[in-house]
Design a protein around this motif. Structure first.
Motif, PDB file in Angstrom:
ATOM      1  N   VAL A  39       5.511  24.068 -38.509  1.00  0.00           N
ATOM      2  CA  VAL A  39       6.544  23.028 -37.990  1.00  0.00           C
ATOM      3  C   VAL A  39       8.016  23.647 -37.881  1.00  0.00           C
ATOM      4  CG1 VAL A  39       7.803  21.012 -38.256  1.00  0.00           C
ATOM      5  CG2 VAL A  39       5.457  21.197 -39.020  1.00  0.00           C
ATOM      6  N   SER A  40       8.571  23.803 -36.967  1.00  0.00           N
ATOM      7  CA  SER A  40       9.829  24.711 -36.894  1.00  0.00           C
ATOM      8  C   SER A  40      10.975  23.541 -36.567  1.00  0.00           C
ATOM      9  CB  SER A  40       9.899  25.731 -35.840  1.00  0.00           C
ATOM     10  OG  SER A  40      11.089  26.255 -35.990  1.00  0.00           O
ATOM     11  N   SER A  41      12.086  24.009 -37.056  1.00  0.00           N
ATOM     12  CA  SER A  41      13.270  23.362 -36.599  1.00  0.00           C
ATOM     13  C   SER A  41      13.938  24.004 -35.635  1.00  0.00           C
ATOM     14  CB  SER A  41      14.305  23.321 -37.880  1.00  0.00           C
ATOM     15  OG  SER A  41      15.737  22.894 -37.661  1.00  0.00           O
ATOM     16  N   ALA A  42      14.942  23.688 -34.844  1.00  0.00           N
ATOM     17  CA  ALA A  42      15.719  24.513 -33.912  1.00  0.00           C
ATOM     18  C   ALA A  42      16.609  25.685 -34.714  1.00  0.00           C
ATOM     19  CB  ALA A  42      16.986  23.535 -33.196  1.00  0.00           C
ATOM     20  N   MET A  43      16.695  26.791 -33.805  1.00  0.00           N
ATOM     21  CA  MET A  43      17.642  28.115 -34.542  1.00  0.00           C
ATOM     22  C   MET A  43      19.079  27.312 -35.044  1.00  0.00           C
ATOM     23  SD  MET A  43      16.667  30.761 -31.458  1.00  0.00           S
ATOM     24  CE  MET A  43      17.241  32.346 -32.002  1.00  0.00           C
ATOM     25  N   SER A  44      19.319  27.970 -36.094  1.00  0.00           N
ATOM     26  CA  SER A  44      20.655  27.214 -36.773  1.00  0.00           C
ATOM     27  C   SER A  44      21.802  27.156 -35.763  1.00  0.00           C
ATOM     28  CB  SER A  44      20.815  28.030 -37.911  1.00  0.00           C
ATOM     29  OG  SER A  44      21.220  29.530 -37.744  1.00  0.00           O
ATOM     30  N   GLY A  45      22.412  26.264 -35.849  1.00  0.00           N
ATOM     31  CA  GLY A  45      23.650  26.094 -35.023  1.00  0.00           C
ATOM     32  C   GLY A  45      22.988  25.298 -33.443  1.00  0.00           C
ATOM     33  N   VAL A  46      22.042  25.422 -33.131  1.00  0.00           N
ATOM     34  CA  VAL A  46      21.477  24.986 -31.654  1.00  0.00           C
ATOM     35  C   VAL A  46      22.036  23.325 -31.666  1.00  0.00           C
ATOM     36  CG1 VAL A  46      19.869  24.663 -30.111  1.00  0.00           C
ATOM     37  CG2 VAL A  46      20.142  27.005 -31.086  1.00  0.00           C
ATOM     38  N   THR A  47      21.459  22.717 -32.764  1.00  0.00           N
ATOM     39  CA  THR A  47      21.378  21.180 -32.575  1.00  0.00           C
ATOM     40  C   THR A  47      22.917  20.767 -32.751  1.00  0.00           C
ATOM     41  OG1 THR A  47      19.366  21.207 -33.706  1.00  0.00           O
ATOM     42  CG2 THR A  47      20.284  19.161 -33.337  1.00  0.00           C
ATOM     43  N   ASN A  48      23.684  21.318 -33.570  1.00  0.00           N
ATOM     44  CA  ASN A  48      24.929  21.100 -33.628  1.00  0.00           C
ATOM     45  C   ASN A  48      25.585  21.071 -32.208  1.00  0.00           C
ATOM     46  OD1 ASN A  48      24.916  20.474 -36.404  1.00  0.00           O
ATOM     47  ND2 ASN A  48      26.046  22.191 -36.927  1.00  0.00           N
ATOM     48  N   ASP A  49      25.593  22.350 -31.612  1.00  0.00           N
ATOM     49  CA  ASP A  49      26.061  22.557 -30.297  1.00  0.00           C
ATOM     50  C   ASP A  49      25.749  21.559 -29.303  1.00  0.00           C
ATOM     51  OD1 ASP A  49      27.451  24.736 -30.946  1.00  0.00           O
ATOM     52  OD2 ASP A  49      25.917  26.210 -30.343  1.00  0.00           O
ATOM     53  N   LEU A  50      24.496  21.099 -29.382  1.00  0.00           N
ATOM     54  CA  LEU A  50      24.012  20.138 -28.411  1.00  0.00           C
ATOM     55  C   LEU A  50      24.505  18.779 -28.612  1.00  0.00           C
ATOM     56  CD1 LEU A  50      20.133  20.956 -28.419  1.00  0.00           C
ATOM     57  CD2 LEU A  50      21.828  21.196 -26.403  1.00  0.00           C
ATOM     58  N   VAL A  51      25.068  18.492 -29.806  1.00  0.00           N
ATOM     59  CA  VAL A  51      25.686  17.101 -30.279  1.00  0.00           C
ATOM     60  C   VAL A  51      26.882  17.259 -29.828  1.00  0.00           C
ATOM     61  CG1 VAL A  51      26.525  15.870 -32.144  1.00  0.00           C
ATOM     62  CG2 VAL A  51      24.213  16.667 -32.251  1.00  0.00           C
ATOM     63  N   ILE A  52      27.707  18.513 -29.795  1.00  0.00           N
ATOM     64  CA  ILE A  52      29.043  18.556 -29.381  1.00  0.00           C
ATOM     65  C   ILE A  52      28.813  18.537 -27.935  1.00  0.00           C
ATOM     66  CG2 ILE A  52      31.045  20.163 -28.974  1.00  0.00           C
ATOM     67  CD1 ILE A  52      30.104  21.405 -31.864  1.00  0.00           C
ATOM     68  N   LYS A  53      27.962  18.861 -27.125  1.00  0.00           N
ATOM     69  CA  LYS A  53      27.812  18.776 -25.571  1.00  0.00           C
ATOM     70  C   LYS A  53      27.889  17.274 -25.131  1.00  0.00           C
ATOM     71  CE  LYS A  53      26.127  23.293 -24.043  1.00  0.00           C
ATOM     72  NZ  LYS A  53      25.782  24.111 -25.408  1.00  0.00           N
ATOM     73  N   SER A  54      27.125  16.556 -25.936  1.00  0.00           N
ATOM     74  CA  SER A  54      26.813  15.218 -25.715  1.00  0.00           C
ATOM     75  C   SER A  54      28.120  14.290 -25.815  1.00  0.00           C
ATOM     76  CB  SER A  54      25.754  14.747 -26.613  1.00  0.00           C
ATOM     77  OG  SER A  54      26.174  14.342 -27.990  1.00  0.00           O
ATOM     78  N   LYS A  55      28.966  14.729 -26.768  1.00  0.00           N
ATOM     79  CA  LYS A  55      30.157  14.181 -27.061  1.00  0.00           C
ATOM     80  C   LYS A  55      31.172  14.620 -26.062  1.00  0.00           C
ATOM     81  CE  LYS A  55      29.794  13.282 -31.933  1.00  0.00           C
ATOM     82  NZ  LYS A  55      29.871  13.922 -33.340  1.00  0.00           N
ATOM     83  N   ASN A  56      31.027  15.832 -25.406  1.00  0.00           N
ATOM     84  CA  ASN A  56      32.089  16.150 -24.584  1.00  0.00           C
ATOM     85  C   ASN A  56      31.841  15.722 -23.115  1.00  0.00           C
ATOM     86  OD1 ASN A  56      33.676  17.575 -26.350  1.00  0.00           O
ATOM     87  ND2 ASN A  56      32.416  19.710 -26.097  1.00  0.00           N
TER      88      ASN A  56
END
Ligand code: ADP
Ligand code: ASP
Ligand code: MG
Length: 404
Positions: A39-56
């Motif tokens: 089972v893998s998570s996303a590469m570190s930082g990637v999910t945070n970046d996507l959350v920021i994009k959704s807010k922007n």
């Protein structure tokens, strides 16, 4: 079939180099003739970046699109791991939640895994393949992608271990296991060899990011032993298990802290039955989670002050809701963002008197003022000024002899 579930967190798959190392770790297990579910998570930082994009893009981004967006990081990581395994001569492929399928309820952003269909994965395992399954995501009855809450790959791994009746479930991360407190905050923190579900659940809920709280609740309900280990160093980690498997223990097992609390005080609230309910009802209707609550005894029998804590991100909403609440009257509304909650956790406190006193005394010695207190059978939490957080953790770590 001896199945082992291996879960890799963001930092473990944070770079191409690390993914290559993870692939080596996986093939070492494969050589031992285990059937592996990765089972893998996303590469570190990637999910945070996507959350920021959704807010922007929108200050009202739809929850279902949020899930479609933020789940995409896992697809990249899984495909890279599978690609590396194929490069090394192994049979492997990536599986998204909807392909397995991992079925969740309809609650976007915080969905719950209800069912995992095993047929396709079992067939793939029998054919000698190594499935690399995306953590954090599933699919709902309408065929829409869902996510299961930040840090949710831990829960994905534990649910896969449950449905496939895995012999072991190993959570690989960037530290060697669960420590007495965050090792990145206190160098003297010690690795805990064995910890009960109950203590781990409290530690995680009270701020120890190393395991996601929902995942521990799932492990506890299904009695799944979970090992937490480093993906960088081959060292023994921490076993999370039933209380009765643990013999030796300190009074306190660990210390957790939170960063993002806010304190709200209503000064001069009319002291009459039902007032607290009137304050908290609209907050709960807006999904605002109220944590610690303290109500002062009213000096004149008419008015009182009521203090509670919430997450920082809910502060604006709380302010708006409380100010427009026609059911309550108060003189002033005060807010403080500079607070932090520090908690000591341990089943040993059930049978040991004087723990509360020792905690308060240790903080007082360092001139740390306690603003709010809350307790349960196995934890004591205090709210303090944020600037004192490291001092408090250090003092409590010493007081309860956690570094020996
Ligand atoms: P992953 O990406 O592997 O899921 P996380 O960042 O979610 O990893 O969790 C690991 C981090 O949790 C560690 O780097 C550490 O700073 C933090 N942490 C907080 N409290 C603890 C604790 N008591 N023991 C170990 N790590 C902790
Ligand atoms: N990638 C997701 C997150 O950052 C899930 C996880 O890391 O477990 O929240
Ligand atoms: Mg995590």
């Amino acid at each position: 079939m001896k199945i082992v579930v291996l879960k890799f967190g963001g930092t473990s798959v944070g770079t191409i180099d690390r993914i290559k190392k993870v692939a080596n770790l996986i093939t070492n297990y494969a050589k031992k003739k285990y059937k592996l579910i990765v089972v893998s998570s996303a590469m570190s930082g990637v999910t945070n970046d996507l959350v920021i994009k959704s807010k922007n893009i929108s200050n009202n981004f739809s929850d279902s699109e949020y899930d479609a967006l933020v789940s995409s990081g896992e697809q990249v990581a899984c495909s890279l791991i599978a690609g590396r395994l194929i490069h090394k001569g192994y049979k492997s492929r990536s599986w998204m939640g909807w392909q397995v399928p991992i079925i969740t309820d309809n609650k976007h952003k915080y969905a719950k895994i209800n069912q995992i269909y095993k047929t396709k994965i079992i067939k793939y395992l029998k054919s000698g393949g190594i499935p690399i399954i995306a953590g954090f995501q599933g699919v709902n009855a309408e065929g829409r992608v869902t996510t299961i809450g930040r840090g949710g790959s831990d829960a994905s791994a534990i649910m896969l271990a449950k449905f496939f009746k895995a012999e072991r479930c190993i959570i690989y991360t960037d530290v060697e296991g669960v420590y007495t407190t965050d090792p990145k905050k206190l160098k003297k923190a010690k690795k805990i060899r064995v910890i009960s579900y109950e203590e781990m659940l409290e530690m995680a809920s009270l701020g120890a990011k190393v395991m996601q709280p929902v995942s521990i609740q799932d492990a506890r309900l299904s009695r799944i032993d979970v090992e937490v280990k480093s993906s960088f160093k081959n060292k023994p980690g921490t076993l999370i298990t039933k209380r009765k498997n643990i013999i030796n223990r300190n009074i306190i097992t660990g210390i957790s802290s939170t960063q993002n609390d806010a304190k709200v005080t209503l000064v001069g609230v009319k002291d009459r039955p039902g007032v607290a309910a009137s304050i908290f009802k609209p907050l709960s209707e807006s999904s605002i989670n109220v944590d610690m609550v303290v109500q002062n005894i009213s000096a004149n029998g008419k008015e009182t002050d009521l203090t509670f804590t919430i997450k920082n991100e809910d502060l604006r909403k709380t302010r708006r809701i409380t100010n427009s609440n026609k059911k309550i009257k108060f003189k002033k509304l005060l807010f403080d963002k500079n607070v932090s909650k520090v908690s000591i956790i341990g089943v040993g406190m059930i049978t040991t008197p004087g723990v509360t006193y020792r905690m308060f005394q240790a903080l007082a010695k360092h001139k740390i003022n306690i603003q709010v207190i809350s307790t349960s059978e196995i934890k004591i939490s205090v709210l303090i000024n944020k600037i004192n957080i490291n001092k408090a953790i250090d003092a409590l770590h010493k007081e309860f002899k956690l570094e020996v």
